[in-house]
Design an enzyme around this catalytic site. Sequence first.
Site, PDB file in Angstrom:
ATOM      1  N   CYS A 114       0.818  -1.217   0.000  1.00 21.59           N
ATOM      2  CA  CYS A 114       0.000   0.000   0.000  1.00 21.59           C
ATOM      3  C   CYS A 114       0.852   1.266   0.000  1.00 21.59           C
ATOM      4  CB  CYS A 114      -0.929  -0.009   1.203  1.00 21.59           C
ATOM      5  SG  CYS A 114      -1.990  -1.457   1.208  1.00 21.59           S
ATOM      6  N   HIS A 258      -3.771   6.861   1.429  1.00 20.27           N
ATOM      7  CA  HIS A 258      -4.030   5.541   0.863  1.00 20.27           C
ATOM      8  C   HIS A 258      -5.423   5.106   1.317  1.00 20.27           C
ATOM      9  CE1 HIS A 258      -4.122   1.338   0.158  1.00 20.27           C
ATOM     10  NE2 HIS A 258      -3.962   1.019   1.434  1.00 20.27           N
ATOM     11  N   ASN A 288     -10.011  -1.068  -1.538  1.00 23.71           N
ATOM     12  CA  ASN A 288      -8.568  -0.833  -1.310  1.00 23.71           C
ATOM     13  C   ASN A 288      -7.792  -1.472  -2.457  1.00 23.71           C
ATOM     14  OD1 ASN A 288      -5.879  -1.080  -0.507  1.00 23.71           O
ATOM     15  ND2 ASN A 288      -6.378  -1.532   1.625  1.00 23.71           N
TER      16      ASN A 288
END
Length: 331
Positions: A114, A258, A288
């Site tokens: 990420c 993020h 995500n």
Amino acid sequence: MYKSKIAGVGHYVPEKVVTNKDLEEIMDTTNEWIVERTGIEQRRWFDPDKDTVANMGTRAARQALERAQTDVNEIDFIVFATITPDYFFPGSGVLMQRELGLQGIGALDIRNACSGFIYALSTADQFIKTGMYKCILVIGAEIQSSALDKSTEGRSSSVIFADGAGAAIVKRSENGAGILSTHLHADGDFAEELYVKDPGSSRKTRLSQELIDGPTFNLTMNGNTVFKHAVVRFSEVINEALKQNNLSAEDIDLLIPHQANLRISNFVQKQMKLPEDKVFNNIMHYGNTTAASIPIAMSEAWEAGKIKDGDLICMAAFGSGFTWASALMVW
Ligand code: UT7
């Protein structure tokens, strides 16, 4: 020393929309649980006949090039952030390079989950600062949906992770705007809190039917531990960036975190005392997407007119590794 700036951003997401209602059909979950615990309403899953990590990256790159008014042949280096490459090796950077017809220039893959896009941006920034390159294509692209346990057992992860790609054209700045700083961190003590164990080279068999059918082939996450560390590290690494540049949170025009969980973003927003409209979130639409989440969000924020010349933009990420990072820039 030169300075670098993002000259254009673009993104691509697969066509297939998977709603929370669709997930209710295949596992024991509810739209209410997913929305309340994560903020996600829908996500995109790739089409195996059409989408690869490299070609999604290429589509995002072409949009970024157009917006940066840059010819593809100006690109002199590629940094590709992904933890879901098309092959075990080589990386997806060389595949995208081939698709763009840029054979010969360097292509580097970054595997920092990420935080991958910020690690990639920071790498590009260093190369531009030293004068080694003038125009670098930075990509974050992932196909997570093929390594998710979509049964009830895997529901706490499989409702979250999804597919997509984002791109940025990073160039030598001519007008003083650009990247002020990047901060990168990692703590491998937590490597197994969020990981995919197999295939792995240190086991006797890299891949077997038994492994594919077993639990280690899918993403495994200790969500509570990740959550607790994320909320601390996000604010910490944003404050680190502000402090180094003698700035404060109120100077930020837009924070692009993020997209891990809407609750994490909201927590960070409150911790940093930022008004809601200064934090960009699109996790509701895409889930995500790991390394792709920041460039997709940046591209959508730019499209919506939320990023303008002269704005102070902050990006921050936390994820597997653990790794965490921030980037601060004047647009
Ligand atoms: O990208 C960076 C890395 N990732 C993250 O930052 C993710 C961080 N973590 C999280 O976002 C959250 O921890 C999750 C969304 C993954 C989980 O939310 P939570 O509030 O921490 O839930 P939990 O894991 O503590 O589970 C609470 C309950 C459990 O039931 P019991 O044991 O209380 O009866 C779970 O079995 O919720 C249940 N549950 C679900 N129920 C319906 C877990 N997943 C689901 C689901 N649908 N999809």
